[in-house]
Design a protein around this motif. Structure first.
Motif, PDB file in Angstrom:
ATOM      1  N   SER A 245       0.821  -1.207   0.000  1.00  0.00           N
ATOM      2  CA  SER A 245       0.000   0.000   0.000  1.00  0.00           C
ATOM      3  C   SER A 245       0.849   1.249   0.000  1.00  0.00           C
ATOM      4  N   LYS A 246       0.208   2.336  -0.448  1.00  0.00           N
ATOM      5  CA  LYS A 246       0.870   3.635  -0.532  1.00  0.00           C
ATOM      6  C   LYS A 246       1.297   4.117   0.851  1.00  0.00           C
ATOM      7  N   THR A 247       0.471   3.862   1.855  1.00  0.00           N
ATOM      8  CA  THR A 247       0.819   4.311   3.205  1.00  0.00           C
ATOM      9  C   THR A 247       2.118   3.684   3.670  1.00  0.00           C
ATOM     10  N   PHE A 248       2.242   2.380   3.540  1.00  0.00           N
ATOM     11  CA  PHE A 248       3.467   1.706   3.967  1.00  0.00           C
ATOM     12  C   PHE A 248       4.663   2.157   3.125  1.00  0.00           C
TER      13      PHE A 248
ATOM     14  N   ASP B 198       9.234  -6.231   4.748  1.00  0.00           N
ATOM     15  CA  ASP B 198       9.653  -5.938   3.384  1.00  0.00           C
ATOM     16  C   ASP B 198       8.488  -5.276   2.657  1.00  0.00           C
ATOM     17  N   ILE B 199       8.784  -4.292   1.835  1.00  0.00           N
ATOM     18  CA  ILE B 199       7.750  -3.597   1.071  1.00  0.00           C
ATOM     19  C   ILE B 199       7.608  -4.266  -0.292  1.00  0.00           C
ATOM     20  N   CYS B 200       6.366  -4.661  -0.612  1.00  0.00           N
ATOM     21  CA  CYS B 200       6.088  -5.295  -1.903  1.00  0.00           C
ATOM     22  C   CYS B 200       5.479  -4.265  -2.852  1.00  0.00           C
ATOM     23  N   PRO B 201       6.023  -4.114  -4.053  1.00  0.00           N
ATOM     24  CA  PRO B 201       5.471  -3.139  -5.006  1.00  0.00           C
ATOM     25  C   PRO B 201       4.128  -3.565  -5.589  1.00  0.00           C
ATOM     26  N   TRP B 202       3.821  -4.851  -5.544  1.00  0.00           N
ATOM     27  CA  TRP B 202       2.533  -5.324  -6.037  1.00  0.00           C
ATOM     28  C   TRP B 202       1.522  -5.350  -4.902  1.00  0.00           C
ATOM     29  N   ALA B 203       0.251  -5.126  -5.262  1.00  0.00           N
ATOM     30  CA  ALA B 203      -0.802  -5.147  -4.253  1.00  0.00           C
ATOM     31  C   ALA B 203      -2.118  -5.578  -4.904  1.00  0.00           C
TER      32      ALA B 203
END
Length: 318
Positions: free
Chosen positions: A209-212, A288-293
């Protein structure tokens, strides 16, 4: 084929054009979006106002024109919590369909969690083992965990950054309001922690998500311009250190933080409280931040279920 994903969210309405085929990663080709903030355009009954509906209809209509210009052969239109929970949700859907011909499919919170989990699993792969994903949207927090492509446990909580920001009026948060909000967020998350604990400790914890993404950038992750494949993390230590600073800032001041957009600056404090609470209660030192959602999950599910010629109708398969 060229697909168009129309995502009607609580903050943003985003029409993403992608080139995709089964067995390959979807490639973004064009993005058309507007920050309508539907979750904030509500009357005293909790209904989306006439102004909000007008803006939504206009954005859907412009997305159709973009789809025609860009050669889109199938549209996947969906809506999440802003429409799902609006007192006049059915009327909004009917008006959009009548005036644009687009029938938005309203996803449940669990559907959101499951489809986002699918995207995260495909991005990180089977080597992640038991995967836990957290997703903070404008209206809700989705949590999912499991060892397969479908999570063993998935839930949606009314803890979206936009929704909670309504409880922090003014440019500077009142300390007592902030304390009460923090307590309520933690009480809500604590109710579901045990359900996830029963399936075992996750091997890999992830956030979408954009927030994370903005919280991660704020705490030192690489900028978006570095590319989607650059590894990014958010640590609880880094987030906790920023919380008192965010509380002391106005939205205008938060918008000056690298990676924080002006449109999301007001919601950043509430989003940080949710992220901090979730990481603490689930015992996570980093994510870890995932670019897909969710959008990618929608596309992947559609590709997985294709068995014949391209369906040119604007339908969503979940």
């Amino acid at each position: 084929m060229r697909l168009g994903v129309l995502d009607v969210g609580s903050n943003t309405v985003h029409f993403l054009v992608v080139d995709a085929h089964p067995g390959a990663a979807p490639l973004p080709a064009y993005s058309h979006k507007a920050e309508l903030r539907l979750a904030e355009l509500l009357d005293e009954r909790g209904a989306i106002t006439e102004v909000g509906v007008d803006k939504l209809v206009s954005m859907v209509a412009s997305s159709i024109r973009v789809a025609e210009d860009k050669g889109v052969v199938a549209m996947l239109p969906f809506a999440t919590s802003a429409v799902r929970e609006a007192a006049n949700g059915e009327q909004v859907l009917n008006r959009v369909a009548t005036e644009t011909g687009v029938e938005l499919q309203v996803l449940s919170g669990q559907d959101e969690a499951r489809l986002t989990f699918l995207a995260v699993r495909r991005w990180f792969g089977w080597s992640s083992g038991r995967l836990l994903n957290l997703d903070i949207g404008g209206g809700s927090l989705e949590i999912a965990c499991g060892i397969d492509e479908q999570p063993d446990v998935a839930c949606s909580l009314p803890l979206g950054a936009g929704r909670l920001t309504a409880r922090l009026p003014g440019d500077l948060a009142d300390p007592e309001d902030l304390r009460e909000l923090r307590r309520d967020i933690r009480a809500e998350i604590a109710q579901v922690v045990g359900e996830f604990a029963r399936i075992g400790t996750p091997d890999h914890a992830v956030a979408t998500s954009k927030t994370f993404k903005q919280l991660a950038r704020m705490t030192g992750a690489a900028p978006e311009g570095a590319g989607a494949r650059v590894p990014r993390k958010i640590t609880r230590a880094g987030l906790s250190a920023w919380l008192p600073r965010l509380a002391a800032m106005t939205p205008t001041e938060r918008a000056q933080i690298p990676g924080v957009s002006e449109g999301r600056a007001r919601q950043l404090l509430a989003g940080a409280l949710v992220a901090d609470a979730a990481m603490d209660l689930f015992g996570l030192d980093e994510l870890d931040i995932c670019p897909w959602a969710l959008r990618e999950g929608i596309i992947l599910r559609r590709l997985d279920t294709m068995s014949g010629p391209v369906d040119r109708r604007p339908a969503l398969t979940t």
